[in-house]
Each structure stands twice: as structure tokens, then as C-alpha cells.
Design an enzyme around this catalytic site. Structure first.
Site, PDB file in Angstrom:
ATOM      1  N   HIS A  18      17.622  -1.467   8.205  1.00 27.77           N
ATOM      2  CA  HIS A  18      16.518  -1.252   7.269  1.00 27.77           C
ATOM      3  C   HIS A  18      16.533  -2.306   6.160  1.00 27.77           C
ATOM      4  CE1 HIS A  18      14.472   1.626   4.237  1.00 27.77           C
ATOM      5  NE2 HIS A  18      13.556   1.229   5.104  1.00 27.77           N
ATOM      6  N   GLU A  45      14.249  -4.230  10.132  1.00 25.67           N
ATOM      7  CA  GLU A  45      12.966  -3.802   9.582  1.00 25.67           C
ATOM      8  C   GLU A  45      12.764  -4.587   8.296  1.00 25.67           C
ATOM      9  OE1 GLU A  45      10.499  -1.033   6.924  1.00 25.67           O
ATOM     10  OE2 GLU A  45      12.399  -2.029   6.570  1.00 25.67           O
ATOM     11  N   HIS A  60       9.184  -4.693  -0.838  1.00 29.27           N
ATOM     12  CA  HIS A  60       8.862  -3.294  -0.558  1.00 29.27           C
ATOM     13  C   HIS A  60       7.847  -2.733  -1.537  1.00 29.27           C
ATOM     14  CE1 HIS A  60       9.357   1.087  -0.829  1.00 29.27           C
ATOM     15  NE2 HIS A  60       9.592   1.034   0.469  1.00 29.27           N
TER      16      HIS A  60
HETATM   17  O1  G3P Z   1       9.641   1.469   8.254  1.00 23.07           O
HETATM   18  C1  G3P Z   1      10.413   2.572   7.989  1.00 23.07           C
HETATM   19  C2  G3P Z   1      10.671   2.750   6.519  1.00 23.07           C
HETATM   20  O2  G3P Z   1      11.003   1.512   5.981  1.00 23.07           O
HETATM   21  C3  G3P Z   1       9.489   3.315   5.805  1.00 23.07           C
HETATM   22  O3  G3P Z   1       9.756   3.679   4.479  1.00 23.07           O
HETATM   23  O4  G3P Z   1       9.598   3.326   2.054  1.00 23.07           O
HETATM   24  O5  G3P Z   1      11.544   2.461   3.286  1.00 23.07           O
HETATM   25  O6  G3P Z   1       9.325   1.389   3.544  1.00 23.07           O
HETATM   26  P1  G3P Z   1      10.065   2.663   3.303  1.00 23.07           P
HETATM   27 CA    CA Z   2       9.790  -0.255   5.118  1.00 24.79          CA
END
Ligand code: G3P
Ligand code: CA
Length: 252
Positions: A18, A45, A60
Site C-alpha cells: 500500500h 498501490e 493521497h
Molecule cells: O486502494 C486501496 C486503498 O488505498 C484505498 O484507501 O484511503 O488508502 O486510498 P486509501
Molecule cells: Ca489509495
């Protein structure tokens, strides 16, 4: 969605780091993707949005304040300004001076190392369609030289996925869900999604079966506990997005 509920080609690794390396490095920086790779991860990601002058870059939040030394709405600023910001010092001294990367830079990094990418289209509010179009256009261009490693485009925003579909229909799309809102299945179908990426708490045997019967691959975010990971593995999920690259070896 695949016709007749049959799952299509799915080349992606199950374990996805992530924002590059979870919380071990400043999120969405090249340092984070390098650290994720050092821990054995082969898919990441990231969050992509547009600068005021149309450059696709990684961040983000809608604003700069939490993860850079800038302030205000990131999408209101030109890339010449954004590119000078420190996106690492907020995390720790060791990463001070780390820059915001463009998506193009991350594409080159992934291709140089043979890694995979899940690009979450994270538009500045009000720019959903334009951001979806720009991300898809750039991704189609960047991965034209590595067509076997096409990135997965995802978004919570249907309009962003619509922009991506109109611009580069061949790039696979996934709908992100934090809740089961009314009509999600029709939206996923109309956007020709191949995957459903849910808050991990949404998955159980019945929702996995529902998605699979619709021909959708099943992915979960953000999975940071052993009990949650084991539950999802037992359910047979196709993808697990985690911050805990230190806890979960991607060979698992
Ligand atoms: O893509 C999955 C996750 O990253 C979505 O939530 O807030 O971490 O972008 P967030
Ligand atoms: Ca994300």
C-alpha cells in the site's frame, strides 16, 4: 466484467504494498517503492492526481499539508511548484528531501524492475472525469512499451473510471468500495470493471461468491492484521493490499 461470470486473465501478484511501503517510508514516494521492493514485494498501490497544469503525480490527500512541507490544495498548484516540495521530511529525518514523484517516473521504475502497479485514481474533488482521462492516457502511453505488465486502474469515483474507460478501454479497471452502496453492481458492470477492491471487512463467503459470479476479481484493503489476512486468504481473495510489508512476506 467478464461475460457469463467467467474470470478473465489475471496476472497480478496477490500481495500489494500500500502506497509503496505502507508506513515504513513516506507514502507514494520513490523511496517507498524501493523499500517495498527490498522487502520482496512485486506490486504496489499508489494514489494519482492532477497538478493544475495537467501533470499526473502521486499524492493521497487533496491537500499538501500532511505529507509535504507545502500547504493548500495540491491540484491548484503547478508541477513546477509541486516538484520542489519535500515529501519525505514529515515521515522521518532519513527521508528528508524526498520528492513527490510523477506517475511517469513510477512507471519507469516499475518497468525497470519488472514490477506491477495498481494506480488508484484519486481526483481532487471536482476533477474526477479529467483525472480519470489523464491517468489512463498517461498509463496507456507509459505501458505501451511493457504491454505484458499493464497496470490495474481503480477508483472510488465512478466518474474517474468512466474517464479512464473512454480514454483507454483496454486498461483493466476496478471499482473501490468502502460500503455496499445501492447500485454498485450496475456501476461496475457499466464501467466494464474486472475487479472489486473492497474494505476488507466487506468480504465474506457470500460477497465473494456474488463478485465471482459476476466475473469480478476480489481484492481487499488495507489489511494490516494477521487474523484479517488469514480470513481473506481462506476466502480465496485475489489481492491483498497491506501497509505491513514487514509482517507479511509476499511469497505467502
Ligand atoms: O486502494 C486501496 C486503498 O488505498 C484505498 O484507501 O484511503 O488508502 O486510498 P486509501
Ligand atoms: Ca489509495
Amino acid at each position: 466484467m467478464s461475460a457469463g461470470g467467467q474470470p478473465g486473465h489475471w496476472p497480478y501478484p496477490r500481495w500489494i504494498a500500500h502506497r509503496g511501503a505502507g508506513k515504513l517510508a513516506p507514502e507514494n514516494t520513490l523511496a517507498a517503492f524501493r523499500l517495498g521492493a527490498e522487502r520482496g514485494y512485486r506490486m504496489y498501490e499508489c494514489d494519482a492526481k492532477l497538478s493544475a497544469d495537467g501533470v499526473v503525480f502521486l499524492l493521497h490527500d487533496a491537500t499538501l499539508d500532511r505529507t509535504t512541507n507545502g500547504s493548500g490544495v495540491a491540484g491548484d498548484q503547478a508541477w513546477a511548484t509541486l516538484s520542489q516540495l519535500d515529501a519525505g521530511g514529515w515521515h522521518s529525518h532519513a527521508f528528508a528531501g524526498e520528492a513527490l514523484p510523477t506517475l511517469a517516473a513510477l512507471a519507469r521504475h516499475c518497468q525497470a524492475h519488472g514490477h506491477w502497479l495498481n494506480i488508484e485514481i484519486k481526483p481532487t474533488p471536482g476533477t474526477e472525469l479529467a483525472t480519470g482521462r489523464a491517468v489512463a492516457q498517461l498509463a496507456a502511453h507509459e505501458w505501451a512499451r511493457d504491454p505484458g505488465r499493464t497496470p490495474l486502474l481503480t477508483s472510488f469515483q465512478p466518474d474517474a473510471l468512466r474517464g479512464a474507460m473512454e480514454t483507454a478501454p483496454h486498461l483493466p479497471r476496478g471499482l473501490l468500495l468502502d460500503t455496499w452502496w445501492d447500485g454498485w453492481m450496475d456501476v461496475a458492470r457499466s464501467l466494464e470493471c474486472v475487479a472489486l477492491v473492497c474494505n476488507h471487512a466487506l468480504w465474506d463467503a457470500s460477497t465473494v461468491a456474488l463478485a465471482q459470479e459476476a466475473g469480478l476479481r476480489t481484492l481487499a484493503y488495507t489489511v494490516n492484521d494477521e487474523w484479517a489476512a488469514q480470513r481473506l486468504l481462506d476466502l480465496g481473495l485475489d489481492g491483498i493490499i497491506t501497509d505491513r510489508i514487514d509482517l507479511f512476506p509476499p511469497s505467502r
